[in-house]
Design an enzyme around this catalytic site. Sequence first.
Site, short mmCIF file in Angstrom:
data_model
loop_
_atom_site.label_atom_id
_atom_site.label_comp_id
_atom_site.label_asym_id
_atom_site.label_seq_id
_atom_site.Cartn_x
_atom_site.Cartn_y
_atom_site.Cartn_z
N ASP A 1 0.86 -1.18 0.00
CA ASP A 1 0.00 0.00 0.00
C ASP A 1 0.90 1.23 0.00
OD1 ASP A 1 -3.07 0.84 0.78
OD2 ASP A 1 -1.59 2.25 1.54
N ASN B 1 -2.40 12.59 -4.74
CA ASN B 1 -3.50 12.99 -5.62
C ASN B 1 -4.00 14.39 -5.28
OD1 ASN B 1 -3.73 10.76 -7.32
ND2 ASN B 1 -5.00 9.63 -5.88
N HIS C 1 -4.59 13.80 -10.01
CA HIS C 1 -4.71 12.38 -10.32
C HIS C 1 -3.79 11.92 -11.46
CE1 HIS C 1 -7.96 11.26 -7.59
NE2 HIS C 1 -8.42 12.48 -7.78
N ASP D 1 -1.66 8.65 -11.07
CA ASP D 1 -1.67 7.53 -12.02
C ASP D 1 -0.25 7.17 -12.47
OD1 ASP D 1 -4.38 7.41 -11.84
OD2 ASP D 1 -4.79 8.38 -13.76
N GLU E 1 -4.53 2.05 -4.52
CA GLU E 1 -3.08 2.06 -4.44
C GLU E 1 -2.52 0.78 -3.85
OE1 GLU E 1 -4.53 4.31 -0.70
OE2 GLU E 1 -5.23 3.86 -2.72
#
Length: 325
Positions: A203, A211, A216, A220, A246
């Site tokens: 994680d 973000n 975003h 990404d 994530e």
Amino acid sequence: MDTQLDFAPCGYFSISSKGIIQSVNQTLLNMLGYDRNGMLDRHIESFLSVTNKLFFHTYFYPFIQLYGQVSELYLSLKASSQLDVPVLLNGVRQERNGEIFIDCVVVEMRKRLEHEKDILQTKKRLEELYQATNEANKKLELLHQEYEIKQQELMNVNHQLETIALTDPLTGLKNRRFLQESLLTNIALFQRTQLSFSLLIFDIDHFKSINDTYGHPVGDLVLIKLAQLLKAEAREIDIVARYGGEEFILILPNTTQEDSSRIAERYRSKIEATPMGEYRITTSIGAATITQEDSDQTLLQKADQALYYSKANGRNRVTHAIALT
């Protein structure tokens, strides 16, 4: 099973609430080319393609739980020859001796209804184009070619759908559904051979702030870069999948508890030292190793609890589930 049911003019099988085949009649065995031992005590999904498993999960299970029955469900079963056998399925949920069973009958279908519908729709479009202008007639010629191609592609449709169904579109890694199937496969192998395997859940620490701060698209990019790193560091036999958001999961075949902790620490250190584009990240990792008592759900739960411990105790660290017992 009495003779009348065993040789009824339709296939019959009964599964437990967990999907394990409890009984099957001779008609279905003949239809799929198995002997009785080849089907009993196996999960019904082992006789479905990935696409049909997806349909089974999203329609059959919820519908049978909500209404107690399913009627005229169209799907394909895999024969012993690995060829698809299209069938129409009716199922009903029943309780016997305090246990829940799902009794199903199937009738073999000789036509691929969905593909036939697609071809008929193409024919209809052809008829409309015949009445159109000269420009439309040019399109009609292209459509003729499309019509011929579609007939040749019918055998490839299921394969293409399976590939799409198993791949995470952002990272290109295997997705959660493929992971679940691989996990069940490795558990079955462990039960047969006692060959240990381990699970790692990654994680990204403070991913929400990435973000929120950079947007975003940057988030990404970080996910893609991390996926590339995990794939590059993995062995050929390892399964690397995006679990969602994530979170990423690795299945490590032939890996003990000690090996899994060492491998996880190597990944953690590598991620911390590797730029993700213009950014750097750390990850919290939870590890778990299969035991005789584990199912796919309990193994995932143990790894997830270990991950939670890593995040709750400073992040950027590895915790094996054995340390929590």
